[in-house]
Design an enzyme around this catalytic site. Structure first.
Site, PDB file in Angstrom:
ATOM      1  N   ILE A 114       0.847  -1.202   0.000  1.00 33.51           N
ATOM      2  CA  ILE A 114       0.000   0.000   0.000  1.00 33.51           C
ATOM      3  C   ILE A 114       0.884   1.254   0.000  1.00 33.51           C
ATOM      4  CG2 ILE A 114      -1.804   1.273   1.243  1.00 33.51           C
ATOM      5  CD1 ILE A 114      -2.843  -1.468   2.274  1.00 33.51           C
ATOM      6  N   THR A 168      -4.057   5.531   7.243  1.00 31.26           N
ATOM      7  CA  THR A 168      -5.028   4.570   6.695  1.00 31.26           C
ATOM      8  C   THR A 168      -4.676   3.155   7.150  1.00 31.26           C
ATOM      9  OG1 THR A 168      -3.689   4.468   4.691  1.00 31.26           O
ATOM     10  CG2 THR A 168      -5.681   5.825   4.572  1.00 31.26           C
ATOM     11  N   ALA A 169      -3.776   3.040   8.137  1.00 31.88           N
ATOM     12  CA  ALA A 169      -3.306   1.703   8.539  1.00 31.88           C
ATOM     13  C   ALA A 169      -4.140   1.169   9.701  1.00 31.88           C
ATOM     14  CB  ALA A 169      -1.825   1.767   8.874  1.00 31.88           C
ATOM     15  N   ARG A 170      -3.726   1.484  10.915  1.00 30.32           N
ATOM     16  CA  ARG A 170      -4.500   1.104  12.092  1.00 30.32           C
ATOM     17  C   ARG A 170      -4.397   2.236  13.105  1.00 30.32           C
ATOM     18  NH1 ARG A 170      -6.878  -2.013   9.427  1.00 30.32           N
ATOM     19  NH2 ARG A 170      -7.065  -4.273   9.712  1.00 30.32           N
ATOM     20  N   ASP A 202      -8.457   7.775   8.601  1.00 32.51           N
ATOM     21  CA  ASP A 202      -9.500   6.818   8.204  1.00 32.51           C
ATOM     22  C   ASP A 202      -9.626   5.708   9.238  1.00 32.51           C
ATOM     23  OD1 ASP A 202     -11.396   5.572   6.391  1.00 32.51           O
ATOM     24  OD2 ASP A 202      -9.823   4.123   5.892  1.00 32.51           O
ATOM     25  N   GLU A 214     -12.157   1.902  17.436  1.00 35.34           N
ATOM     26  CA  GLU A 214     -13.270   2.208  16.513  1.00 35.34           C
ATOM     27  C   GLU A 214     -14.529   1.459  16.928  1.00 35.34           C
ATOM     28  OE1 GLU A 214     -12.029   1.031  12.601  1.00 35.34           O
ATOM     29  OE2 GLU A 214     -10.295   2.357  12.645  1.00 35.34           O
ATOM     30  N   HIS A 258     -13.177   4.420   8.471  1.00 31.83           N
ATOM     31  CA  HIS A 258     -12.486   3.183   8.058  1.00 31.83           C
ATOM     32  C   HIS A 258     -13.064   2.632   6.744  1.00 31.83           C
ATOM     33  CE1 HIS A 258     -10.148  -0.542   9.691  1.00 31.83           C
ATOM     34  NE2 HIS A 258     -10.070  -0.468   8.360  1.00 31.83           N
ATOM     35  N   GLY A 290     -11.115   2.609   3.785  1.00 29.34           N
ATOM     36  CA  GLY A 290     -10.008   2.432   2.828  1.00 29.34           C
ATOM     37  C   GLY A 290     -10.312   1.412   1.743  1.00 29.34           C
TER      38      GLY A 290
HETATM   39  C1  DGY Z   1      -8.100  -4.521   6.280  1.00 32.36           C
HETATM   40  O1  DGY Z   1      -8.303  -5.286   5.351  1.00 32.36           O
HETATM   41  O2  DGY Z   1      -7.201  -4.705   7.097  1.00 32.36           O
HETATM   42  C2  DGY Z   1      -9.026  -3.360   6.398  1.00 32.36           C
HETATM   43  O3  DGY Z   1      -8.500  -2.361   7.190  1.00 32.36           O
HETATM   44  C3  DGY Z   1     -10.364  -3.823   6.932  1.00 32.36           C
HETATM   45  O4  DGY Z   1     -10.193  -4.377   8.190  1.00 32.36           O
END
Ligand code: DGY
Length: 321
Positions: free
Chosen positions: A160, A238-240, A264, A269, A287, A289
């Protein structure tokens, strides 16, 4: 398959995914999409040979140990797998798979959306127009930060991260990255490598986070790390969510040390730190993404490819444990 394996599907899935899984599996679906408590999940798993779960189900050591013996494989509908205790799965002899690759582009698109939205004050502008508070064009009105020519630091240059770098090059951004292993010159495409996050942060007008959630990355973007960034830098995640120390980022957004953030993903969450909502310099998404029709279907099909391989006695392509 002659005897269709029984499959517990923990969340409501896209229609095309349901149609395909019904062909080869005997599914137990969650049609009303309620979040099951651990006990309910375990009870529903009784008699199932496989579980198709998502990142909303915590498959910790205790849950995995308590799974019925007939459960042989967990296919998570996600690329992230911090919700699954892989060591516990291995110990119990349960195979685990995830869905890499298929959500790379969709997630990278959202990272770019956050970079641009944070830089150009999209939340403030959208609110003015929607609330009918816009009084007209002015030279000093809603002035943001240009992305062209700016340095974008990518923390976690995996699939990514590389896709974000490709997009950002189209906006003439200069790419920096940090990762344990340096990429080949061909993959680097002229990006500047930093061995550590600490070494990279002073060079980040923008920081985009793409590392996995692990004990090492938990709250890694804390007060000390934010202090290393240039004043007025922009942070995008956009990760965690738990990679960021929310209290530290919120303080930095209030002081202006960090000019804006595009997020995101959030710790805990959907019960996010409420202070984010009151800040005009945040652009917040729930969330999403991977939330495109194409990607959500592809994630489901990837789960099924892994399950199909397993039940045919072949190695699942995306095996984690
Ligand atoms: C993932 O695929 O890790 C997305 O963030 C959905 O959890």
């Amino acid at each position: 398959m002659p005897n269709k394996p029984s499959l517990l599907v923990t969340r409501a899935m896209p229609t095309d995914v349901i149609s395909r899984l019904k062909q080869d599996y005997d599914p137990r679906l969650n049609e009303d999409d309620t979040l099951w408590a651990k006990e309910e999940l375990l009870q529903r798993a009784t008699g199932c040979q496989a579980i198709l779960c998502t990142s909303t189900e915590k498959m910790d050591a205790e849950t995995i140990a308590a799974l019925p013996e007939e459960v042989k494989i967990i296919a998570t509908y996600s690329v992230g797998f911090e919700h699954i205790d892989l060591a516990a799965a291995k110990e119990k002899g349960v195979v685990v798979t995830n869905t890499p690759d298929v959500l790379t582009n969709a997630t990278a698109d959202v990272a770019m959306l956050l970079i641009l939205a944070a830089a150009r004050r999209a939340y403030e502008g959208e609110r003015l127009v929607r609330e009918d508070k816009w009084t007209g064009w002015k030279p000093n009105f809603m002035v943001g930060t240009e992305v062209t020519g700016k340095r974008l630091g990518i923390f976690g240059m995996g699939r990514i991260g590389e896709a974000v770098a490709r997009r950002a090059r189209g906006f003439d951004m200069k790419i920096h990255y940090s990762k344990r292993q340096r990429l080949s010159a061909e993959q680097e495409q002229g990006a500047t490598y930093h061995e550590t996050l600490e070494a990279m942060l002073p060079h980040c007008d923008f920081l985009s986070i793409h590392c996995p959630s692990t004990p090492e990355t938990h709250h890694i973007l804390d007060k000390a790390h934010l202090a290393l960034m240039p004043d007025g830098a922009i942070v995008v995640n956009t990760a965690r969510g738990n990679v960021v120390d929310d209290a530290a980022l919120i303080d930095a957004l209030k002081s202006g040390k960090i000019a804006a953030a595009g997020l995101d993903v959030f710790e805990n969450e959907p019960n996010i730190n409420p202070a984010y909502r009151d800040l005009p310099n945040t652009f917040l998404l729930p969330h999403v993404g991977s939330a495109t029709v194409e990607t959500r279907n592809a994630m489901g099909f990837k789960c099924l490819d892994n399950l199909d391989a397993f039940f045919k006695g072949a190695p699942p392509p995306d095996r984690l444990a």
